[in-house]
Design a protein around this motif. Structure first.
Motif, mmCIF file in Angstrom:
data_model
loop_
_atom_site.group_PDB
_atom_site.id
_atom_site.type_symbol
_atom_site.label_atom_id
_atom_site.label_comp_id
_atom_site.label_asym_id
_atom_site.label_seq_id
_atom_site.Cartn_x
_atom_site.Cartn_y
_atom_site.Cartn_z
ATOM 1 N N PRO A 1 -7.072 1.053 -0.617
ATOM 2 C CA PRO A 1 -6.226 1.730 -0.285
ATOM 3 C C PRO A 1 -5.599 2.318 -2.079
ATOM 4 O O PRO A 1 -6.115 1.218 -2.461
ATOM 5 C CB PRO A 1 -5.517 1.651 0.829
ATOM 6 C CG PRO A 1 -6.296 0.775 1.725
ATOM 7 C CD PRO A 1 -8.174 -0.019 0.670
ATOM 8 N N TYR B 1 -5.068 10.799 -2.754
ATOM 9 C CA TYR B 1 -6.405 10.275 -3.195
ATOM 10 C C TYR B 1 -7.522 11.367 -3.667
ATOM 11 O O TYR B 1 -8.085 11.122 -4.643
ATOM 12 C CB TYR B 1 -6.542 9.002 -2.155
ATOM 13 C CG TYR B 1 -7.114 7.784 -3.241
ATOM 14 C CD1 TYR B 1 -7.647 8.011 -4.374
ATOM 15 C CD2 TYR B 1 -7.447 6.717 -2.542
ATOM 16 C CE1 TYR B 1 -8.062 6.557 -4.297
ATOM 17 C CE2 TYR B 1 -7.625 5.678 -2.716
ATOM 18 C CZ TYR B 1 -8.496 5.409 -4.107
ATOM 19 O OH TYR B 1 -8.919 4.556 -4.126
ATOM 20 N N GLN C 1 0.779 -1.261 0.367
ATOM 21 C CA GLN C 1 -0.170 0.104 0.363
ATOM 22 C C GLN C 1 0.994 1.228 -0.232
ATOM 23 O O GLN C 1 2.182 1.188 0.408
ATOM 24 C CB GLN C 1 -1.143 -0.113 1.139
ATOM 25 C CG GLN C 1 -2.158 -1.126 1.171
ATOM 26 C CD GLN C 1 -2.717 -0.729 2.354
ATOM 27 O OE1 GLN C 1 -2.924 0.264 3.191
ATOM 28 N NE2 GLN C 1 -4.137 -2.311 2.436
#
Length: 323
Positions: free
Chosen positions: A237, A201, A164
């Motif tokens: 994620p 994001y 991640q």
């Protein structure tokens, strides 16, 4: 299996096959943990050469492909120019991705041996992986062997999704230092394959949602239509994605080991980007190296059947043609 032709039944079949495959992967890993090839830990034949000597050697080194910038530097190494979209990038994102994959997974990838700052970019010196590409080998494989290839690639993708993005890291190319970088991905469409940079994001999601809204506005879709509430999927994620998995970027090495090469587009993106990118890259035989429909059917198994996300992206793809 093209996403537009996929049914709920297809999604269910691929999902169940994936669950079984992942359970088998877990069992096999517990019984016999995969190991990185021993050669990856051996000294390189360029260790005693200076950067200046390597740059001079590169001038006369033979190209591995007439249209590629990769050259055979020595018997054990190749040299490749970095392909970062940012002219002032402080480090090469491809080398950063390879370093993380090498250190935190057992996926066979070329080991980065040296990074040299050139006049306009970086030169990445990495191990040369000897062997034919999977594109060359694929027609000779039995159906069973092709299924084993797909299972192996699914295991690789599964490992990548465990990597991640660090807290606060922006989406896109991996950077050791510096701000967010311009993102390059087949997901952004054929007209302009690079966008950003995106500082977060949320900013990446906002870009796609804004394009989605603009398409619906152009089509005069009512404000209360449910399709306006179907937004960019950022539920998972950001994970490391390769984004260019095709038969030409897989080398069949010694003992049939599959090596994953060409990480120029790698970065932190939603997990479903890998599926969309792989499906897009393999639509053309010129890119993927094959027109084999069975290979295309295996893509949802390798990356997961993200049919809904693909269709959402295709529905608003007109907006990706706009600057």
């Amino acid at each position: 299996m093209h996403p537009f032709k996929a049914t709920t039944r297809d999604w269910l079949v691929y999902t169940l096959l994936g669950i079984v495959a992942d359970a088998l992967d877990t069992v096999l890993t517990a019984i016999s943990p995969p190991k990185r090839p021993q050669g990856s830990f051996l000294p390189s034949d360029i260790d005693n050469l200076s950067n200046a000597e390597l740059l001079e050697l590169r001038k006369s080194a033979p190209k591995l492909h007439p249209q590629a910038g990769v050259v055979r530097l020595t018997s054990g190494t190749v040299a490749k120019p970095s392909q970062d979209m940012d002219e002032d990038a402080p480090d090469p994102s491809e080398a950063n991705a390879l370093d993380r994959v090498f250190s935190e997974t057992t996926i066979p990838v070329p080991r980065v041996r040296r990074v040299i700052k050139g006049e306009w970019n970086f030169i990445i010196v990495m191990d040369y992986i000897d062997g034919p590409t999977l594109a060359q080998v694929w027609p000779t494989l039995s159906t069973w062997r092709k299924c084993l290839v797909a299972f192996t690639l699914r295991r690789y993708v599964r490992q990548l999704r465990r990597l991640q993005a660090p807290p606060g890291a922006p989406p896109g190319p991996l950077t050791v230092q510096g701000p967010a970088r311009i993102c390059e991905s087949p997901v952004f469409g054929a007209v302009q394959s690079h966008r950003g940079p995106f500082a977060s994001y949320a900013e990446l999601s906002a870009f796609f949602n804004d394009r989605h809204r603009r398409v619906l506005d152009v089509r005069n879709v009512p404000q209360d239509d449910p399709v306006r509430r179907d937004l960019f999927d950022d539920s998972k994620p950001l994970v490391l994605t390769h984004q260019d998995i095709n038969l030409r970027n897989i080398v069949v090495g010694e003992g049939g080991r599959l090596w994953l090469i060409d990480w120029a587009w790698a970065g932190y993106y939603p997990p479903w980007f890998e599926y969309v990118a792989m499906d897009t890259q393999n639509e053309s035989a010129r890119v993927s190296g094959t027109d084999d429909e069975f290979w295309k059917m295996l893509i949802p198994f390798i990356c997961g059947p993200y049919f809904r996300q693909y269709r959402w992206l295709a529905m608003m793809s007109l907006a990706l043609c706009w600057v």
